[in-house]
Write a protein that holds these residues in place. Structure first.
Motif, short mmCIF file in Angstrom:
data_model
loop_
_atom_site.label_atom_id
_atom_site.label_comp_id
_atom_site.label_asym_id
_atom_site.label_seq_id
_atom_site.Cartn_x
_atom_site.Cartn_y
_atom_site.Cartn_z
N ASN A 172 23.57 -5.25 32.96
CA ASN A 172 24.94 -5.72 33.17
C ASN A 172 25.40 -5.40 34.58
OD1 ASN A 172 24.99 -6.53 30.48
ND2 ASN A 172 25.81 -4.55 29.79
N ILE A 173 26.27 -6.25 35.12
CA ILE A 173 26.73 -6.07 36.51
C ILE A 173 27.49 -4.77 36.66
CG2 ILE A 173 28.22 -7.02 38.31
CD1 ILE A 173 27.58 -9.78 37.29
N GLU A 174 28.30 -4.41 35.67
CA GLU A 174 29.11 -3.20 35.79
C GLU A 174 28.27 -1.93 35.67
OE1 GLU A 174 29.21 -4.65 31.51
OE2 GLU A 174 29.45 -5.51 33.52
N GLN A 175 27.01 -2.07 35.26
CA GLN A 175 26.15 -0.89 35.10
C GLN A 175 25.23 -0.67 36.29
OE1 GLN A 175 24.21 -1.91 31.39
NE2 GLN A 175 25.60 -0.60 30.22
N ARG A 176 25.15 -1.61 37.21
CA ARG A 176 24.14 -1.54 38.27
C ARG A 176 24.45 -0.49 39.33
NH1 ARG A 176 22.78 -8.03 39.11
NH2 ARG A 176 21.92 -8.35 37.02
N HIS A 177 25.69 0.01 39.35
CA HIS A 177 26.03 1.04 40.32
C HIS A 177 25.60 2.42 39.85
CE1 HIS A 177 29.33 1.41 37.45
NE2 HIS A 177 29.51 2.62 37.91
N ARG A 178 25.08 2.51 38.65
CA ARG A 178 24.72 3.80 38.10
C ARG A 178 23.46 4.35 38.78
NH1 ARG A 178 25.74 3.36 31.54
NH2 ARG A 178 27.90 2.68 31.67
N TYR A 179 23.41 5.65 38.81
CA TYR A 179 22.26 6.33 39.41
C TYR A 179 21.11 6.37 38.40
CZ TYR A 179 19.74 9.82 42.17
OH TYR A 179 18.80 10.47 42.92
N LYS A 180 19.89 6.17 38.88
CA LYS A 180 18.76 6.17 37.96
C LYS A 180 17.59 6.98 38.51
CE LYS A 180 16.89 1.69 39.52
NZ LYS A 180 18.04 1.19 40.27
N VAL A 181 16.89 7.62 37.61
CA VAL A 181 15.63 8.30 37.90
C VAL A 181 14.57 7.58 37.09
CG1 VAL A 181 14.35 10.46 37.78
CG2 VAL A 181 16.80 10.50 38.25
N ALA A 235 19.02 8.35 28.64
CA ALA A 235 20.04 9.40 28.62
C ALA A 235 19.98 10.25 29.88
CB ALA A 235 19.84 10.28 27.38
N LEU A 236 18.77 10.47 30.41
CA LEU A 236 18.63 11.23 31.65
C LEU A 236 19.32 10.52 32.81
CD1 LEU A 236 17.37 13.68 33.06
CD2 LEU A 236 15.31 12.32 33.44
N ASN A 237 19.24 9.19 32.84
CA ASN A 237 19.94 8.44 33.87
C ASN A 237 21.46 8.59 33.72
OD1 ASN A 237 17.57 7.50 35.01
ND2 ASN A 237 17.53 5.64 33.77
N GLU A 238 21.94 8.64 32.48
CA GLU A 238 23.37 8.83 32.26
C GLU A 238 23.82 10.20 32.80
OE1 GLU A 238 25.53 6.78 31.21
OE2 GLU A 238 24.44 5.19 30.18
N THR A 259 23.87 10.16 36.55
CA THR A 259 25.03 9.41 37.02
C THR A 259 26.28 10.27 36.98
OG1 THR A 259 24.07 7.32 36.25
CG2 THR A 259 26.44 7.36 36.63
N LEU A 260 26.44 11.06 35.91
CA LEU A 260 27.60 11.95 35.81
C LEU A 260 27.58 13.01 36.91
CD1 LEU A 260 27.82 12.50 31.94
CD2 LEU A 260 29.29 11.06 33.37
N ILE A 261 26.40 13.51 37.23
CA ILE A 261 26.29 14.53 38.29
C ILE A 261 26.70 13.95 39.64
CG2 ILE A 261 24.65 15.97 39.57
CD1 ILE A 261 23.13 16.41 36.98
N VAL A 262 26.19 12.74 39.94
CA VAL A 262 26.54 12.11 41.22
C VAL A 262 28.03 11.78 41.26
CG1 VAL A 262 26.14 10.07 42.66
CG2 VAL A 262 24.21 11.20 41.53
#
Length: 410
Positions: free
Chosen positions: A31-40, A284-287, A290-293
């Motif tokens: 989703n477009i609104e999710q692409r700004h999230r940080y991922k590992v 879940a690790l990506n979530e 994302t919260l840390i960043v």
């Protein structure tokens, strides 16, 4: 046959496999609104960690004679005693030379990687040749056996089958050109087949239909009927029968394909993809990351100052200043500096928890991770290493059987 063989590709198996392969390429969010999230990209790192542990280099195949000698009958009826040990040495040298020449280990390595995402990996063993026609006679110009990896999405089977052996038929879908089919000289009615652009090309490149050079491509379906030993070849969108032949490899016992599955389901053909076991943890690790960043973005270090405590020019310099820069102020006591808000240790504890769950699920010992700082007793370390060693030895046994099956057919 064809519609039935590719029926599983329209269900949940294909959807789950696409989700895992997308994650391997870093596409966790669609989703477009999710692409700004940080991922590992944990999926890719786990796959690259497991694959070298299973296949690191091309193996050397050892050939041993079943008996010390045998007697070969000559034309005149006499018998010649042959030393089997020397014959085995010749076969061993020839087999290893050909195995490396065709990159058999490389193709099998690709199939092992496929099993991480699709639940199984498949290779096909066969014999290819090119002919030259002179004076109405065909001569073999170039020939070689081969081991080729088959993309799981291009492989079909009976929906009721649970393995290669109990499937009534097996299907290999491939894409080639009409010119190549004509040069093979074993296919009929090729003029009736209309060239087409492969479906996967249309999906990747929406404007591919504008390329006239792709119009000559044809989709082939090679159907192996394992009950009768007959191989049917269908071509084009109409799936016209262009070739029918008996099994040309009578010395191969069983199907021409080899398959590896690390986790089997007794009632299904596909098996269970290894990386599907930890997909939720990776997401879940990506979530959490994302919260840390986001925490650092929302609660950075701040400066509070009374009005007039800083000249406008100096205020601009402070806003645009770099670490170690010097600024002049009227009264330092009227300025208050606040450090970034501490997030505590809960975030990092949860990250370590998810990493531990993934390691234990896949059997990856924690000492293989560069970030591991957990100290263990000698007994606990021995238990963890022993547990991981047993799983790895079991996986290596499956890889060895898979590779030897291809080598025997080769």
């Amino acid at each position: 046959f064809i519609k039935l063989g590719f029926l599983p590709h329209e269900g949940e198996w294909a959807q789950n496999s696409k989700r895992l392969t997308d994650a391997y390429k870093g596409k966790y969010w669609h989703n477009i609104e999710q692409r700004h999230r940080y991922k590992v990209n944990s999926i890719a790192s786990l796959a690259n960690l497991m694959l070298p542990n299973f296949i690191f280099d091309s193996p050397y195949v050892k050939v041993l004679p079943t008996s010390s000698k045998y007697y070969k009958q000559l034309i005149d009826g006499a018998y010649l005693q042959v030393d089997n040990s020397r014959a085995a040495n010749v076969r061993e040298a020839a087999l290893n030379h050909r195995y490396k020449l065709i990159d058999g280990a490389g193709e099998q390595r690709k199939a092992v990687l496929d099993s991480f995402f699709y639940g199984f990996g498949t290779t096909k063993t066969g014999y290819s040749y090119e002919t030259l026609t002179e004076d109405d006679k065909d001569y073999v110009l170039k020939d070689s056996p081969f081991i080729k990896r088959i993309k799981p999405l291009d492989f079909g089977w009976h929906p009721m089958a649970s393995s290669l052996d109990d499937s009534v038929f097996l299907i290999h879908r491939t894409i080639t050109t009409k010119e190549r089919l004509k040069s093979a000289k074993r296919f009929t009615d090729l003029d009736k087949i209309v060239g087409e652009i492969p479906q996967y090309i249309k999906e990747r490149f929406p404007k591919a239909e504008q390329l006239s050079s792709l119009q000559d491509w044809v989709t082939l379906y090679e159907v192996h009927n394992q009950d009768t030993g007959t191989i049917y070849t269908f071509a084009g969108e109409s799936k016209m029968l262009v070739n029918k032949q008996e099994n040309p490899y009578t010395r191969i016992v069983g199907p021409h394909f080899s398959m590896i599955r690390f986790m089997t389901d007794n009632d299904t053909f596909e098996g269970v993809p290894l990386l599907s076991l930890v997909y939720d943890e990776c997401t879940a690790l990506n979530e959490i990351m994302t919260l840390i960043v986001e925490h650092f973005r929302k609660f950075p270090g701040q400066m509070f100052a009374n009005k007039g405590a800083i000249d406008p020019d100096d205020l601009v310099k402070i806003q645009n200043g770099e670490q170690g820069s010097v600024h002049q102020v009227n009264n330092i006591s009227e300025i208050l500096l606040k450090s970034p808000l501490s997030m505590g240790s809960d975030y990092f504890a949860i990250v370590n928890l998810f990493l531990t769950i993934m390691d234990r699920t896949l059997g990856v010992p924690d000492f293989q991770r560069m970030t591991s700082t957990v100290r263990k007793s000698a007994t606990e370390s021995s238990f963890v290493q022993g547990d991981a060693s047993i799983r790895r030895q079991y996986a290596l046994k499956l890889v060895k059987e898979f590779m030897l099956d291809g080598v025997r057919k080769l």
